[in-house]
Design an enzyme around this catalytic site. Structure first.
Site, PDB file in Angstrom:
ATOM      1  N   LYS A 174       1.157  -1.384   0.134  1.00 44.09           N
ATOM      2  CA  LYS A 174       0.113   0.206  -0.049  1.00 44.09           C
ATOM      3  C   LYS A 174       1.094   1.385  -0.129  1.00 44.09           C
ATOM      4  CE  LYS A 174      -1.705   1.365   4.049  1.00 44.09           C
ATOM      5  NZ  LYS A 174      -1.668   3.169   4.835  1.00 44.09           N
ATOM      6  N   ASN A 175       1.911   1.685   1.105  1.00 46.12           N
ATOM      7  CA  ASN A 175       2.588   3.005   0.924  1.00 46.12           C
ATOM      8  C   ASN A 175       3.618   2.613  -0.413  1.00 46.12           C
ATOM      9  OD1 ASN A 175       0.642   3.292   3.230  1.00 46.12           O
ATOM     10  ND2 ASN A 175       2.403   2.492   4.055  1.00 46.12           N
ATOM     11  N   ARG A 203      -4.792  10.583   4.450  1.00 42.00           N
ATOM     12  CA  ARG A 203      -3.617  11.145   4.636  1.00 42.00           C
ATOM     13  C   ARG A 203      -2.834  11.858   3.105  1.00 42.00           C
ATOM     14  NH1 ARG A 203      -3.146  14.117   9.418  1.00 42.00           N
ATOM     15  NH2 ARG A 203      -0.938  14.045   8.701  1.00 42.00           N
ATOM     16  N   CYS A 220      -4.751  13.075  13.317  1.00 44.21           N
ATOM     17  CA  CYS A 220      -5.629  11.604  13.230  1.00 44.21           C
ATOM     18  C   CYS A 220      -5.499  10.944  14.057  1.00 44.21           C
ATOM     19  CB  CYS A 220      -5.072  11.329  11.269  1.00 44.21           C
ATOM     20  SG  CYS A 220      -3.531  10.179  11.911  1.00 44.21           S
ATOM     21  N   ARG A 228       0.588  14.570  13.632  1.00 41.40           N
ATOM     22  CA  ARG A 228       0.996  14.329  12.483  1.00 41.40           C
ATOM     23  C   ARG A 228       0.948  15.897  11.022  1.00 41.40           C
ATOM     24  NH1 ARG A 228      -1.651   8.840  10.213  1.00 41.40           N
ATOM     25  NH2 ARG A 228      -0.016   8.997   8.800  1.00 41.40           N
ATOM     26  N   ASP A 279       4.566   0.615  12.004  1.00 38.37           N
ATOM     27  CA  ASP A 279       3.446  -0.180  11.698  1.00 38.37           C
ATOM     28  C   ASP A 279       3.372  -1.378  12.145  1.00 38.37           C
ATOM     29  OD1 ASP A 279       2.407   2.552   9.974  1.00 38.37           O
ATOM     30  OD2 ASP A 279       3.125   1.929   8.245  1.00 38.37           O
ATOM     31  N   VAL A 290       7.992   7.095  16.951  1.00 41.47           N
ATOM     32  CA  VAL A 290       7.587   7.864  15.492  1.00 41.47           C
ATOM     33  C   VAL A 290       6.443   9.004  15.694  1.00 41.47           C
ATOM     34  CG1 VAL A 290       7.103   7.492  13.134  1.00 41.47           C
ATOM     35  CG2 VAL A 290       8.257   5.637  15.136  1.00 41.47           C
ATOM     36  N   ARG A 302      -9.069  -0.191   4.475  1.00 39.85           N
ATOM     37  CA  ARG A 302      -8.121   0.022   3.726  1.00 39.85           C
ATOM     38  C   ARG A 302      -5.944  -0.354   3.581  1.00 39.85           C
ATOM     39  NH1 ARG A 302      -7.023   5.420   7.511  1.00 39.85           N
ATOM     40  NH2 ARG A 302      -6.034   5.965   4.999  1.00 39.85           N
TER      41      ARG A 302
HETATM   42  N1  EPU Z   1       6.313  15.139  10.518  1.00 35.72           N
HETATM   43  C1  EPU Z   1       6.372  16.534  11.156  1.00 35.72           C
HETATM   44  N2  EPU Z   1       6.049  17.150  10.147  1.00 35.72           N
HETATM   45  C2  EPU Z   1       5.987  16.299   8.951  1.00 35.72           C
HETATM   46  C3  EPU Z   1       6.126  15.142   8.062  1.00 35.72           C
HETATM   47  C4  EPU Z   1       5.939  13.961   9.871  1.00 35.72           C
HETATM   48  O1  EPU Z   1       6.692  16.745  12.446  1.00 35.72           O
HETATM   49  O2  EPU Z   1       6.553  17.717   7.738  1.00 35.72           O
HETATM   50  C5  EPU Z   1       6.146  14.255  12.256  1.00 35.72           C
HETATM   51  C6  EPU Z   1       5.096  12.887  12.160  1.00 35.72           C
HETATM   52  O3  EPU Z   1       4.178  13.731  12.590  1.00 35.72           O
HETATM   53  C7  EPU Z   1       5.644  11.611  12.804  1.00 35.72           C
HETATM   54  C8  EPU Z   1       7.139  11.270  12.299  1.00 35.72           C
HETATM   55  O4  EPU Z   1       7.235  12.645  11.774  1.00 35.72           O
HETATM   56  O5  EPU Z   1       5.812  11.761  14.201  1.00 35.72           O
HETATM   57  C9  EPU Z   1       6.828  10.491  11.194  1.00 35.72           C
HETATM   58  O6  EPU Z   1       6.517  10.830   9.931  1.00 35.72           O
HETATM   59  P1  EPU Z   1       6.075  10.442   8.366  1.00 35.72           P
HETATM   60  O7  EPU Z   1       6.290  11.454   8.211  1.00 35.72           O
HETATM   61  O8  EPU Z   1       7.748   9.471   8.776  1.00 35.72           O
HETATM   62  O9  EPU Z   1       4.708   9.236   8.468  1.00 35.72           O
HETATM   63  P2  EPU Z   1       4.204   9.363   7.085  1.00 35.72           P
HETATM   64  O10 EPU Z   1       4.455   9.540   6.051  1.00 35.72           O
HETATM   65  O11 EPU Z   1       2.604  11.148   7.356  1.00 35.72           O
HETATM   66  C10 EPU Z   1       3.764   6.982   6.340  1.00 35.72           C
HETATM   67  C11 EPU Z   1       3.734   5.611   6.411  1.00 35.72           C
HETATM   68  C12 EPU Z   1       2.552   5.298   7.550  1.00 35.72           C
HETATM   69  C13 EPU Z   1       3.487   4.955   8.750  1.00 35.72           C
HETATM   70  C14 EPU Z   1       4.723   6.144   8.561  1.00 35.72           C
HETATM   71  C15 EPU Z   1       5.990   6.011   9.872  1.00 35.72           C
HETATM   72  C16 EPU Z   1       2.546   6.029   3.455  1.00 35.72           C
HETATM   73  C17 EPU Z   1       1.531   6.600   3.146  1.00 35.72           C
HETATM   74  N3  EPU Z   1       2.492   5.980   5.567  1.00 35.72           N
HETATM   75  O12 EPU Z   1       3.615   8.075   7.383  1.00 35.72           O
HETATM   76  O13 EPU Z   1       1.621   4.516   7.132  1.00 35.72           O
HETATM   77  O14 EPU Z   1       3.950   4.733   9.985  1.00 35.72           O
HETATM   78  O15 EPU Z   1       5.441   6.693   7.183  1.00 35.72           O
HETATM   79  O16 EPU Z   1       6.721   4.737   8.898  1.00 35.72           O
HETATM   80  O17 EPU Z   1       3.486   6.103   3.475  1.00 35.72           O
HETATM   81  C18 EPU Z   1       0.106   2.511   7.886  1.00 35.72           C
HETATM   82  O18 EPU Z   1       0.445   2.505   6.828  1.00 35.72           O
HETATM   83  O19 EPU Z   1      -1.231   2.096   8.536  1.00 35.72           O
HETATM   84  C19 EPU Z   1       0.995   4.624   7.950  1.00 35.72           C
HETATM   85  C20 EPU Z   1      -0.190   4.587   9.474  1.00 35.72           C
END
Ligand code: EPU
Length: 419
Positions: free
Chosen positions: A22-23, A93, A117, A122, A306, A328, A398
Site C-alpha cells: 500500500k505505502n 492523509r 489523526c 501528524r 506499523d 514515531v 484500507r
Molecule cells: N512529521 C512532522 N512533520 C512533517 C512530517 C512528519 O512532524 O512534516 C512527524 C510525524 O508527525 C511523525 C513522524 O514525523 O511523528 C514520522 O511521520 P512520517 O511523515 O514518516 O509518516 P507518514 O509519511 O505520514 C508513513 C506511512 C505510515 C507509517 C509512517 C512511519 C504512508 C502512506 N504512510 O506515514 O503508514 O506509519 O510513514 O513509518 O507511507 C500505515 O500504513 O498504517 C501508516 C500509518
C-alpha cells in the site's frame, strides 16, 4: 458497517501470497502526475486507500484504466483541476502526496491540509518547508495549501526528522527541478526506494534512495513506463505475527525477506523458527506459546511503528513481561484499551506499554481507530476464547487485501458480517 466475526483458538497453518505494498502504491500513483505519457502500475493491492487515490486522480480529470489483475494505467494528459479536496484528504492523509508532483509538473497545486489523526498530530510542515526552500510560493488559507512555482530550483534539504511521505513528496518535486537537489536525513524505507526506482524508470535521475542522502538531478520531463509495486512488508509481518501468536506454521510467498530483518529478528527472539528464501518466509512456532520481547519503534531499518500494535498483541499472550516503546507517533496505543477489554494486562507509561503476558484472552466486541490497531485486534481474536467481533473494519479494508479470505485459507474461523 461490516464487522469481522472471529472464533479463536486455531493455530494457523498453510501458505498465502502477499499483496503489493500500500505505502509504495500510493506514492507511485501520485508520481504518475509527473509523466508526459501513460504509466502502467502493476501489483497494486485491492484496497480502499487505492480506490480513494483513484477517485482523487479521477476528480482532477486524470484518466485511469484498471484491468482485471489490478494493473492501473494512468494518463495525466487530460488533467483539468490541480486540486485535492478536503473530503478526500481527510479520509486519506496520503493524498498530500499529490502536492509535490502537481507543483513540479504544472506549477500550481491546491491541496487540503490534513488534520490530526488517530495516531498523532501528524503535521506536514516539512513537506511545505522543503517546497518553499525549492522556491515555491506557499500559503495556507481556508484549510488549504496553495502552492505556486514557475520551475522549482534545486537546493540542499536537511530534514529536521525522518519523514516517509515528506521525503517522497520532495523527491518527486525535485525530479523536474532545475539542478541537483540533495535530501539529507531522508527516510530509508523500502517504499521510498520503490518510488525512486519507478521514477528512474520514468527517466528521473535519482541516486542514494535507501540511504539517508538522496540526490535528485532534475530533468526536463518524465515519460510513461510500466512498473510493478514491491510486496507489502507490513502485511507480511502481520501474517507472521498471527502465525506466532497462534502457535502455528505459516509460509508467506511473493514477499521480500530482506525488508523484514528487524521483524524476523524479534520473531526469532519470541521463539519462532524462521526460515527465508528469495521470495518467501516460513515461520514455525511449533505449537508453543511465544516469549515476550522488548520493542522500540524507529524509522527503517529499525523496528517499524506499523508493526507495533500487532507485536503488542503478541506480547499480551506471551510468557513474561516486556516493554514496547513507540517513538514515531505520539498517540499510537489506542489498541491497548481494547486489548485490555479482552483480558490483556498492559500498563501505559508515556510512550511505553508494559505488558505482562496472560494465559488466555477472552473474546469481546472491540473496535479500533486506525488500520494497524484494527489488525492487532483481529490477531487477538485469533487466540481469544470465544467469538470476537471486530467493528469498524473499514480501517482494515484500507490496508489489508482480503484479510478474512487469507486468514481463512490458513485455517482461521473468521467471517465478514455485512452491516
Ligand atoms: N512529521 C512532522 N512533520 C512533517 C512530517 C512528519 O512532524 O512534516 C512527524 C510525524 O508527525 C511523525 C513522524 O514525523 O511523528 C514520522 O511521520 P512520517 O511523515 O514518516 O509518516 P507518514 O509519511 O505520514 C508513513 C506511512 C505510515 C507509517 C509512517 C512511519 C504512508 C502512506 N504512510 O506515514 O503508514 O506509519 O510513514 O513509518 O507511507 C500505515 O500504513 O498504517 C501508516 C500509518
Amino acid at each position: 458497517m461490516d464487522k469481522l466475526l472471529i472464533t479463536g483458538g486455531i493455530p494457523l497453518e498453510g501458505e498465502i501470497r502477499i499483496s503489493g505494498a500500500k505505502n509504495a502504491a500510493l506514492p507511485i500513483l501520485a508520481a504518475t502526475l509527473l509523466a508526459d505519457g501513460p504509466v502502467k502500475v502493476g501489483n497494486i493491492p485491492h484496497l480502499q486507500d487505492i480506490t480513494t487515490t483513484m477517485e482523487l486522480l479521477g476528480r482532477m480529470g486524470v484518466e485511469l484504466v484498471v484491468d482485471e489483475r489490478m494493473n492501473i494505467e494512468v494518463d495525466c494528459s487530460t488533467i483539468r483541476e490541480l486540486f485535492a479536496p478536503y473530503e478526500l484528504v481527510k479520509s486519506m492523509r496520503a493524498s498530500i502526496l499529490v502536492l509535490g508532483p502537481m507543483l513540479a509538473r504544472f506549477g500550481e497545486a491546491v491541496v487540503s491540509l490534513p488534520g490530526g489523526c488517530a495516531i498523532g498530530s501528524r503535521p506536514v510542515n516539512l513537506h511545505i518547508e522543503g517546497l518553499v526552500k525549492m522556491g515555491a510560493d506557499v500559503h495556507v488559507e481556508g484549510g488549504y495549501i496553495h502552492a505556486k512555482a514557475r520551475r522549482l530550483k534545486a537546493t540542499r534539504l536537511v530534514m529536521d526528522l525522518v519523514t516517509v511521505t515528506g521525503t517522497e513528496n520532495l523527491m518527486m518535486a525535485a525530479t523536474l527541478a532545475e539542478g541537483t537537489t540533495v535530501i539529507e536525513n531522508a527516510a530509508r524505507e523500502p517504499e521510498v526506494v520503490d518510488l525512486a526506482n519507478c521514477l528512474n524508470a520514468m527517466g528521473a535521475k535519482i541516486n542514494g534512495a535507501g540511504s539517508n542522502t538522496i540526490a535528485v538531478e532534475g530533468v526536463d520531463g518524465l515519460s510513461g513506463t510500466h512498473y510493478d509495486v514491491l510486496p507489502d512488508r507490513i502485511e507480511s509481518g502481520t501474517y507472521l505475527a498471527a502465525a506466532a501468536i497462534t502457535g502455528g506454521h505459516v509460509r508467506i510467498k511473493d514477499t521480500q525477506p530482506r525488508m523484514l530483518e528487524a521483524v524476523i529478528e524479534k520473531l526469532r527472539e519470541a521463539g519462532a523458527r524462521v526460515e527465508v528464501g528469495d521470495r518467501w518466509i516460513d515461520l514455525d512456532m511449533k505449537g508453543c506459546r511465544p516469549r515476550a520481547i522488548n520493542i522500540r519503534t524507529s524509522p527503517y531499518p529499525a523496528f517499524p511503528t506499523d508493526m507495533q500494535a500487532q507485536f503488542t498483541t503478541l506480547n499480551v499472550v506471551a510468557e513474561g513481561a516486556a516493554t514496547i516503546s513507540e517513538t514515531v507517533f505520539e498517540n499510537r496505543f489506542m489498541h491497548v484499551h481494547e486489548l485490555r477489554r479482552m483480558g490483556a494486562d498492559i500498563q501505559l507509561e508515556g510512550n511505553t506499554a508494559v505488558t505482562r503476558g496472560v494465559e488466555r484472552l477472552t473474546a469481546a466486541p472491540v473496535m479500533a481507530t486506525d488500520l494497524r490497531a484494527s489488525a492487532s485486534l483481529v490477531l487477538a481474536g485469533l487466540v481469544a476464547e470465544g467469538d470476537t467481533v471486530v467493528e469498524r473494519i473499514y480501517h482494515i479494508d484500507r490496508g489489508y487485501e482480503s484479510i478474512e479470505e487469507k486468514l481463512a485459507k490458513l485455517g482461521a474461523r473468521i467471517r465478514r458480517v455485512p452491516a
